[in-house]
Scaffold this active site. Structure first.
Site, PDB file in Angstrom:
ATOM      1  N   CYS A 161      28.991 -56.521   0.714  1.00 45.39           N
ATOM      2  CA  CYS A 161      29.256 -57.962   0.738  1.00 45.39           C
ATOM      3  C   CYS A 161      30.775 -58.171   0.822  1.00 45.39           C
ATOM      4  O   CYS A 161      31.529 -57.577   0.048  1.00 45.39           O
ATOM      5  CB  CYS A 161      28.642 -58.564  -0.520  1.00 45.39           C
ATOM      6  SG  CYS A 161      29.512 -59.878  -1.341  1.00 45.39           S
ATOM      7  N   CYS A 181      32.552 -59.473  -2.252  1.00 47.59           N
ATOM      8  CA  CYS A 181      32.460 -58.426  -3.279  1.00 47.59           C
ATOM      9  C   CYS A 181      33.501 -57.352  -3.020  1.00 47.59           C
ATOM     10  O   CYS A 181      34.140 -56.848  -3.951  1.00 47.59           O
ATOM     11  CB  CYS A 181      31.066 -57.808  -3.290  1.00 47.59           C
ATOM     12  SG  CYS A 181      29.729 -59.004  -3.537  1.00 47.59           S
TER      13      CYS A 181
END
Length: 169
Positions: A73, A76
């Site tokens: 992600c 992330c």
């Protein structure tokens, strides 16, 4: 006979190369250990003990910052160096943990995750104090900890400020 053997050897070499490349891509960066979707960021040995005697002992429960996200992600990935730095800067004062919820879906369910990344702030007794969804800048996280009544000393920054102030004296 030799002309039939050459394509077979080339095929075997190609398969070995593809497997080698795939295995290399799946390895985690140095120092990060991931098991069952839970990734642990290393703490340098010199950060394991508090710099001064007034700091909390290692066996005392610490407040905790839990980041739930995924290795693939984008937000992330942007959080990863921030979490690494906080884990190092606040060693012995704050427990920083990352859980990959794509690899460990039960953790996502356990914490009621609706989107990633999600940061959860816990006190030393494990009570949830605050929750944030999405990218969260370091300065904002530190400000939130301060708002919640937690102040973490940063030895490197304090030393830099003392050194720079001596020259201004």
């Amino acid at each position: 006979m030799k002309t039939k053997l050459i394509p077979i050897v080339l095929l075997v070499l190609a398969v070995a190369a593809v497997v080698g490349i795939k295995n290399r891509k799946q390895q985690e960066p140095a120092g990060i250990v991931c098991e069952s979707g839970m990734c642990v960021l290393p703490i340098p040995q010199e950060k394991m003990q508090p710099a001064d005697a007034a700091a909390a002992p290692v066996d005392q429960p610490l407040p905790k910052l839990l980041d739930l996200g995924a290795g693939k992600c984008i937000p992330c990935k942007m959080m990863a160096p921030i979490l690494d730095e906080m884990k190092e800067s606040f060693a012995g004062q704050l427990d920083v943990e990352f859980i990959d919820v794509w690899e460990n879906q039960s953790a996502g369910e356990q914490y009621g995750i609706r989107m990633i990344p999600t940061q959860i702030f816990f006190d030393a007794d494990g009570r949830e104090l605050f929750r944030h969804e999405g990218f969260y800048a370091r300065e904002d996280m530190v400000a939130k900890w301060n708002e919640l009544g937690f102040t973490f000393g940063e030895p490197k920054k304090i030393e830099q400020e003392l050194t720079s102030n001596k020259g201004n004296g």
